[in-house]
Design a protein around this motif. Structure first.
Motif, PDB file in Angstrom:
ATOM      1  N   ALA A  38      38.395  -5.006 -39.860  1.00 53.55           N
ATOM      2  CA  ALA A  38      39.375  -6.127 -40.318  1.00 53.55           C
ATOM      3  C   ALA A  38      39.096  -7.601 -39.398  1.00 53.55           C
ATOM      4  CB  ALA A  38      41.038  -5.771 -40.149  1.00 53.55           C
ATOM      5  N   GLN A  39      38.278  -7.555 -38.539  1.00 50.73           N
ATOM      6  CA  GLN A  39      38.032  -8.675 -37.598  1.00 50.73           C
ATOM      7  C   GLN A  39      39.045  -9.186 -36.967  1.00 50.73           C
ATOM      8  OE1 GLN A  39      36.023 -11.445 -40.152  1.00 50.73           O
ATOM      9  NE2 GLN A  39      34.040 -10.367 -40.602  1.00 50.73           N
ATOM     10  N   ILE A  40      40.051  -8.097 -36.511  1.00 47.40           N
ATOM     11  CA  ILE A  40      41.067  -8.344 -35.753  1.00 47.40           C
ATOM     12  C   ILE A  40      40.484  -8.332 -34.232  1.00 47.40           C
ATOM     13  CG2 ILE A  40      43.024  -7.664 -34.761  1.00 47.40           C
ATOM     14  CD1 ILE A  40      43.723  -6.734 -37.842  1.00 47.40           C
ATOM     15  N   PRO A  41      40.450  -9.265 -33.330  1.00 46.62           N
ATOM     16  CA  PRO A  41      40.101  -8.999 -31.934  1.00 46.62           C
ATOM     17  C   PRO A  41      41.019  -8.316 -31.207  1.00 46.62           C
ATOM     18  CG  PRO A  41      41.604 -11.242 -32.343  1.00 46.62           C
ATOM     19  CD  PRO A  41      41.364 -10.726 -33.639  1.00 46.62           C
ATOM     20  N   PHE A  42      40.385  -7.370 -30.363  1.00 47.76           N
ATOM     21  CA  PHE A  42      40.836  -6.291 -29.484  1.00 47.76           C
ATOM     22  C   PHE A  42      40.138  -5.724 -28.451  1.00 47.76           C
ATOM     23  CE2 PHE A  42      38.275  -3.734 -32.194  1.00 47.76           C
ATOM     24  CZ  PHE A  42      37.917  -2.685 -31.548  1.00 47.76           C
ATOM     25  N   CYS A  43      40.660  -5.285 -27.557  1.00 54.10           N
ATOM     26  CA  CYS A  43      39.917  -4.617 -26.629  1.00 54.10           C
ATOM     27  C   CYS A  43      40.639  -3.442 -26.023  1.00 54.10           C
ATOM     28  CB  CYS A  43      39.989  -5.601 -25.164  1.00 54.10           C
ATOM     29  SG  CYS A  43      41.339  -5.634 -24.303  1.00 54.10           S
ATOM     30  N   VAL A  44      39.797  -2.381 -25.312  1.00 62.20           N
ATOM     31  CA  VAL A  44      40.142  -1.083 -25.210  1.00 62.20           C
ATOM     32  C   VAL A  44      40.412  -0.986 -23.612  1.00 62.20           C
ATOM     33  CG1 VAL A  44      39.587   1.169 -25.152  1.00 62.20           C
ATOM     34  CG2 VAL A  44      39.092  -0.276 -27.234  1.00 62.20           C
ATOM     35  N   ILE A  45      41.422  -0.211 -23.090  1.00 63.85           N
ATOM     36  CA  ILE A  45      41.311   0.260 -21.559  1.00 63.85           C
ATOM     37  C   ILE A  45      41.518   1.832 -21.600  1.00 63.85           C
ATOM     38  CG2 ILE A  45      43.016   0.007 -19.601  1.00 63.85           C
ATOM     39  CD1 ILE A  45      44.183  -2.271 -20.553  1.00 63.85           C
ATOM     40  N   ASP A  46      40.623   2.186 -20.680  1.00 65.29           N
ATOM     41  CA  ASP A  46      40.608   3.707 -20.427  1.00 65.29           C
ATOM     42  C   ASP A  46      40.034   3.855 -19.008  1.00 65.29           C
ATOM     43  OD1 ASP A  46      40.638   6.187 -22.833  1.00 65.29           O
ATOM     44  OD2 ASP A  46      40.077   6.459 -20.751  1.00 65.29           O
TER      45      ASP A  46
END
Length: 679
Positions: free
Chosen positions: A440-448
């Motif tokens: 969907a071309q939504i900006p995001f980032c992941v934390i793990d």
């Protein structure tokens, strides 16, 4: 035999009364079993003076307990836990053994005697910890996986420990120098046994299970299952492994087959009943007179062992990349003395490494450590939660001010994040969300903070921040100040609560969506600041609820409304175990009322090629076709000469029973499922 039956009846009756009392007091039942053993044992009331027969039942209980746990694992699962087993386990055993040895020598023990104490203290209880973590649904959490990995390594170390005892005695000049030549044959037997089990996982046992299943007899399957369980445990014990480790490996072997779920269902009743004998037998070992005579010494020794193990497990966890929080929770799970330490202590006493008085002190401290373990596991998360709140309370005001500043290019590695979504946890749920957001071309980032998650994200080119989501610094690295939405998908309930509270304090205006496994977490998460909580238990129930209503052709808007009411009353479901009357009161009314259903005709439908007059649906079923849509062209109120074609979308009207009968006429038998609602 009469004495054995009498002892079993007395044991079960008294244990039942004590466990019921503990349940009323809201204390873990495991403590009740230990207390019952202390009460009826030979050192207290003496109701059961002979513990040997109880010990036999206890050993069978441990075998079945570890076998059932092994059924929930697999070799692929164990390979994924290599870091926890071999790095975490090695560090924990080595650090605990060395520190305990140093403290014992500092208190005046000889080096060989101190080494025995190091071995005893390093071991934890596989049976107790597995049971506690499994009952509370914590095996899949980070600290649960770490605890399991360390316990497996400890069990592997039982064989070298048993071999080391004679060598330690020989170093004191006890004329046991003939023992070292036996080491190589023992290790060879262990290697052959493990190789046989690995071979059996792929070749032998699955074929045997298939043969048993083909007999069509559940009794034969169950008998074969128990034979495999006890036989593999015995084979492991003959090769120098512990019975428990052999049983666990037998379970892992069967977990590779397609019959593992049936095996779990068949074994569970035996496991739960017989494993109680083990915990009762542990309580029977404790001598209350030792507590009276050496009370301060026993309490000091118990407290020292528990604190030492918590600290060193936490340090081991930190050294392999886990957070202090996970390490402390794992340390509280592993803070007790293990059941196999009782065997090693008896062996050390026989070889002159421990006096009888020292053994009684050790047994008393060990049983007390087992008694407080359920409390540590049960209340440990609350203790860690309180500590984390105290840790973070002083730095949040300054961080709230810093978060209002926009990120610079350097801070964001040349890719400024603004109005983005932060996904905490990159397991199955996190990965699915990431794929949807990317499409969907939504900006995001992941934390793990797990390395497999980091590798997966890097391979997919997803912005990733390695770290613990309960740390403000990690949230800042993901630019929490500029985020639009925060989603938590981690499986650790403590970390989830800490993260929700921390994010809410840093960003009072940020929307926080939380996934949790249990209904019991919902209210607390909302109190801490979650915007919306999705509970796996509740959502799975609502999915089944909506699917069931679809089979009765309740209109979609009504199903949606009913599900919304049920979801909003999740708290009532949690408190009362039922939904309110207003949620379900309209269902009889809805079922009796008429409904409109749409169904698309498949090419194999018996109605294709026939006219509505030939079908005569109203006379046969009571339902009417009030419209047809063909190739985007509507045909309202079609006449009796209207001939149906494949892919026609029919609009059927009638009460629910009539519509059911109409669908059976319109759809082929294999397609009589919930129709798709189109248009």
């Amino acid at each position: 035999m009469e004495h054995l039956l009498r002892d079993i009846v007395l044991l079960l009756a008294i244990a039942l009364a004590v466990v019921l009392l503990f349940a009323r007091l809201r204390l873990p039942t495991l403590i009740g079993f230990l207390a019952a053993g202390l009460l009826i044992g030979p050192n207290a009331l003496g109701i059961i003076p002979n513990t040997e027969q109880v010990q036999v039942l206890a050993e069978i209980g441990v075998v079945l307990l570890l076998f059932a746990i092994g059924l929930e694992f697999s070799f692929s699962h164990l390979r994924r836990m290599a870091r926890e087993v071999f790095l975490g386990g090695l560090l924990q055993v080595a650090l605990t053994g060395l520190v305990a040895w140093a403290l014992a020598t500092g208190l005046g023990l000889g080096e060989a005697d101190a080494a025995l104490w190091g071995i005893l203290v390093a071991m934890s209880s596989t049976a107790v910890v597995f049971r506690l973590l499994s009952n509370q649904g914590l095996l899949g959490t980070p600290h649960g996986r770490l605890s399991v990995g360390i316990l497996l390594f400890q069990d592997l170390m039982i064989v070298p420990a048993m071999i080391l005892i004679p060598l330690l005695a020989a170093s004191k000049g006890t004329a046991l120098l003939e023992e070292p030549p036996r080491i190589l044959p023992t290790l060879l037997k262990v290697t052959i046994t493990l190789a046989f089990m690995l071979l059996g996982a792929r070749l032998l046992i699955p074929r045997l299970l298939t043969f048993l299943v083909r007999t069509g007899s559940r009794e034969i399957f169950l008998l074969g299952l128990i034979t495999i369980c006890i036989g593999t445990a015995w084979l492991g014990a003959e090769a120098g492994l512990s019975l428990a480790l052999g049983a666990f490996l037998a379970g892992v072997v069967i977990s590779e087959s397609e019959y593992s779920y049936q095996a779990i269902a068949d074994i569970l009743p035996f496991r739960d009943s017989l494993s109680a004998f083990f915990f009762i037998s542990i309580g029977m070992l404790l001598d209350p007179h030792t507590l009276v005579r050496f009370g301060p010494e026993v309490l000091g020794l118990t407290l020292g062992i528990v604190l030492l193990k918590i600290a060193l497990v936490a340090l081991s966890a930190r050294l392999i990349g886990y957070s202090w929080r996970v390490g402390l929770l794992a340390g509280m799970s592993l803070a007790q003395i293990g059941e196999f330490s009782f065997l090693i202590a008896a062996l050390g006493r026989d070889y002159g490494l421990m006096s009888s008085q020292a053994e009684q002190l050790f047994l008393a401290a060990a049983v007390l450590s087992l008694l407080i373990t359920p409390l540590l596991v049960f209340y440990g998360s609350q203790l860690v939660w309180a500590g984390l709140r105290w840790r973070d309370r002083n730095s949040l005001v300054l961080r709230q001010q810093q978060l209002q500043e926009p990120p610079s290019e350097a801070e964001a590695d040349g890719k400024p994040l603004q109005g983005h979504i932060i996904v905490a946890g990159y397991g199955t749920s996190g990965q699915m969300l990431g794929r949807v957001f990317r499409e969907a071309q939504i900006p995001f980032c992941v934390i793990d903070f797990t390395h497999p998650a980091q590798r997966e994200a890097e391979l997919e080119g997803i912005p990733f921040r390695f770290g613990d989501v309960t740390r403000p610094e990690v949230l800042e690295s993901a630019h929490i100040g500029q985020a639009r939405l925060f989603i938590l998908t981690i499986g650790d309930p403590v970390a989830t609560r800490v993260a929700v509270r921390l994010v809410r304090m840093l960003r009072p205006d940020l929307a926080i969506l939380v996934r949790t496994r249990f209904l019991s977490e919902i209210e607390e998460l909302y109190r801490l600041g979650a915007t919306q909580v999705v509970a796996d238990e509740l959502e799975a129930t609502l999915t089944l609820f909506t699917r069931a209503l679809e089979y009765y052709h309740i209109p979609r808007y009504l199903i949606t409304a009913q599900a919304a009411v049920a979801r909003s009353e999740g708290y009532e479901l949690l408190r009362l175990g039922r939904l309110s009357g207003r949620t379900l009161a309209r269902l009889p009314e809805l079922l009796a009322a008429g409904t409109v259903e749409t169904v698309r005709l498949p090419p194999q439908s018996p109605a294709v090629g026939r006219t509505l007059g030939e079908l005569d649906l109203r006379r046969q079923t009571g339902a009417s076709i009030i419209g047809v849509v063909r190739a985007h062209t509507p045909y309202p109120n079609p006449g009796p000469d209207f001939r149906l074609q494949p892919d026609d979308l029919l609009i059927v009207f009638g009460n629910h029973q009539d519509v059911d009968r109409a669908l059976s006429c319109l759809l082929p038998p294999e397609s009589e499922t919930v129709p798709s609602r189109e248009g």
